[in-house]
Design a protein around this motif. Structure first.
Motif, PDB file in Angstrom:
ATOM      1  N   VAL A  50       0.824  -1.225   0.000  1.00  0.00           N
ATOM      2  CA  VAL A  50       0.000   0.000   0.000  1.00  0.00           C
ATOM      3  C   VAL A  50       0.852   1.267   0.000  1.00  0.00           C
ATOM      4  CG1 VAL A  50      -2.017  -1.067   1.087  1.00  0.00           C
ATOM      5  CG2 VAL A  50      -0.294   0.020   2.547  1.00  0.00           C
ATOM      6  N   ILE A  51       2.175   1.110   0.172  1.00  0.00           N
ATOM      7  CA  ILE A  51       3.059   2.281   0.151  1.00  0.00           C
ATOM      8  C   ILE A  51       3.441   2.603  -1.294  1.00  0.00           C
ATOM      9  CG2 ILE A  51       5.293   3.236   0.898  1.00  0.00           C
ATOM     10  CD1 ILE A  51       5.168   1.341   3.322  1.00  0.00           C
ATOM     11  N   ASP A  52       3.156   3.841  -1.728  1.00  0.00           N
ATOM     12  CA  ASP A  52       3.547   4.277  -3.066  1.00  0.00           C
ATOM     13  C   ASP A  52       4.944   4.888  -3.010  1.00  0.00           C
ATOM     14  OD1 ASP A  52       1.219   3.484  -4.234  1.00  0.00           O
ATOM     15  OD2 ASP A  52       0.268   5.471  -4.159  1.00  0.00           O
ATOM     16  N   ASP A  53       5.621   4.900  -4.161  1.00  0.00           N
ATOM     17  CA  ASP A  53       6.986   5.436  -4.206  1.00  0.00           C
ATOM     18  C   ASP A  53       7.041   6.905  -3.797  1.00  0.00           C
ATOM     19  OD1 ASP A  53       8.021   3.059  -4.929  1.00  0.00           O
ATOM     20  OD2 ASP A  53       8.092   3.476  -7.083  1.00  0.00           O
ATOM     21  N   ASP A  54       5.925   7.641  -4.016  1.00  0.00           N
ATOM     22  CA  ASP A  54       5.970   9.061  -3.673  1.00  0.00           C
ATOM     23  C   ASP A  54       5.395   9.361  -2.282  1.00  0.00           C
ATOM     24  OD1 ASP A  54       3.429   8.469  -4.383  1.00  0.00           O
ATOM     25  OD2 ASP A  54       3.180  10.079  -5.854  1.00  0.00           O
TER      26      ASP A  54
ATOM     27  N   ALA B 127      10.829  -0.244   8.097  1.00  0.00           N
ATOM     28  CA  ALA B 127      11.504   1.002   8.505  1.00  0.00           C
ATOM     29  C   ALA B 127      12.788   1.202   7.721  1.00  0.00           C
ATOM     30  CB  ALA B 127      11.783   0.971  10.009  1.00  0.00           C
ATOM     31  N   LYS B 128      13.555   0.138   7.545  1.00  0.00           N
ATOM     32  CA  LYS B 128      14.816   0.230   6.794  1.00  0.00           C
ATOM     33  C   LYS B 128      14.548   0.621   5.342  1.00  0.00           C
ATOM     34  CE  LYS B 128      17.794  -3.069   9.315  1.00  0.00           C
ATOM     35  NZ  LYS B 128      19.205  -2.670   9.266  1.00  0.00           N
ATOM     36  N   GLY B 129      13.513   0.018   4.761  1.00  0.00           N
ATOM     37  CA  GLY B 129      13.161   0.311   3.372  1.00  0.00           C
ATOM     38  C   GLY B 129      12.797   1.777   3.187  1.00  0.00           C
ATOM     39  N   LEU B 130      12.029   2.320   4.124  1.00  0.00           N
ATOM     40  CA  LEU B 130      11.612   3.729   4.032  1.00  0.00           C
ATOM     41  C   LEU B 130      12.796   4.663   4.274  1.00  0.00           C
ATOM     42  CD1 LEU B 130       8.160   3.460   5.833  1.00  0.00           C
ATOM     43  CD2 LEU B 130       8.538   4.044   3.427  1.00  0.00           C
ATOM     44  N   GLN B 131      13.663   4.261   5.202  1.00  0.00           N
ATOM     45  CA  GLN B 131      14.825   5.104   5.503  1.00  0.00           C
ATOM     46  C   GLN B 131      15.736   5.231   4.280  1.00  0.00           C
ATOM     47  OE1 GLN B 131      18.033   3.653   7.955  1.00  0.00           O
ATOM     48  NE2 GLN B 131      17.945   5.481   9.236  1.00  0.00           N
ATOM     49  N   LYS B 132      15.857   4.112   3.539  1.00  0.00           N
ATOM     50  CA  LYS B 132      16.718   4.092   2.351  1.00  0.00           C
ATOM     51  C   LYS B 132      16.299   5.146   1.337  1.00  0.00           C
ATOM     52  CE  LYS B 132      18.829  -0.336   2.031  1.00  0.00           C
ATOM     53  NZ  LYS B 132      18.497  -1.715   1.787  1.00  0.00           N
ATOM     54  N   ARG B 133      14.971   5.381   1.220  1.00  0.00           N
ATOM     55  CA  ARG B 133      14.555   6.404   0.265  1.00  0.00           C
ATOM     56  C   ARG B 133      14.068   7.663   1.000  1.00  0.00           C
ATOM     57  NH1 ARG B 133       9.369   6.656  -0.491  1.00  0.00           N
ATOM     58  NH2 ARG B 133       7.909   4.979  -0.024  1.00  0.00           N
TER      59      ARG B 133
END
Lengths: 139, 112
Positions: free
Chosen positions: B35-39, B65-71
């Motif tokens: 459900v998380i979009d790239d933007d 959390a790690k995935g979101l932190q990366k971007r």
């Protein structure tokens, strides 16, 4: 109140649902507070998942669980036929000071269990891992 | 375990209900990531109706959390039940993940 029960878990994470239902049923009989019910479920899951993932158990190697309340003391006994594994000596504590990007994935389950019990006894005996966990939270 | 989502005040709010355990943690993680979009620049995981979590679920949250932190997207959790807040403290997740007491607080903090 002194009550006890036995639960047999199949070595499959899908069977956690049945184990949790059995814990809830027993907790009602033993008049456990909610936070203890949560902790006992967590302890059983962490130990069982460890056996299932790393113990090399076969489909027909159930995990035998006993729960006992005596006065203020709760005793959890877990017996499995997996590889000998001493969760007291064979698992290092995680480094909780690491920042997010350096945190390794995993290694938290046994640490959680260790913080939630007052005593932990391990024995390899007759081809089985025997683990006894004791908590005195009912005082 | 159920995962629902909505967008409010510039943040994506993902609500999880039920149990996240060794049997469904992977499914939970995939459901949240899908459900998380790239933007999406800010993601809030609302745990008000989460009654149980084990290390398998903590692992999923760490990976999210790690995935979101990366971007460089913001990530926070909110409305933890007492027993779950205790688990977060024991494993030191309160040091690596922002915890808000309510969804409103989380949205307000993300907006600022």
């Amino acid at each position: 109140m002194n009550v006890s029960t036995s639960i047999t878990m199949q070595p499959d994470a899908e069977d956690l649902e049945n184990v949790f239902a059995a814990v809830e049923e027993f907790a009602e009989r033993a008049e456990w507070p909610m936070d203890l019910v949560f902790q006992v479920k967590l302890i059983l899951e962490e130990m069982a998942i460890n056996v299932i993932n790393y113990g090399g158990v076969e489909e027909d190697d159930p995990i035998d669980i006993k729960l006992k309340t005596e006065g203020d003391t709760v005793t959890i006994e877990i017996r499995d036929v997996g590889q000998p594994f001493d969760p007291i000596k064979d698992a290092p504590d995680p480094d909780l000071a690491l920042p997010l990007e350096e945190r390794p994935i995993g290694g938290l389950g046994l640490y959680l269990v260790r913080t939630m019990v007052d005593e932990m006894h391990y024995q390899w005996h007759d081809g089985y891992n025997h683990l006894t966990l004791i908590t005195r939270r009912l005082a | 375990m159920d995962v629902t989502s909505q967008r409010t005040g510039g943040a994506l709010i993902v609500s999880v209900e039920g149990r996240v355990d060794g049997a469904n943690a992977r499914k939970f993680q995939k459901a949240v990531e899908s459900v998380i979009d790239d933007d999406d620049g800010a993601v809030i995981l609302d745990m008000e109706n989460l009654s149980y979590i084990s290390s398998a679920g903590l692992r999923s949250i760490l990976l999210i959390a790690k995935g979101l932190q990366k971007r460089t997207a913001q990530f926070a959790v909110c409305s933890l039940q007492d027993a779950i807040g205790e688990v977060f403290r024991i494993v030191g997740f309160d040091k690596i993940v922002t915890i808000h007491s309510s969804q409103g607080d989380a949205v307000a903090a993300m907006g600022s």
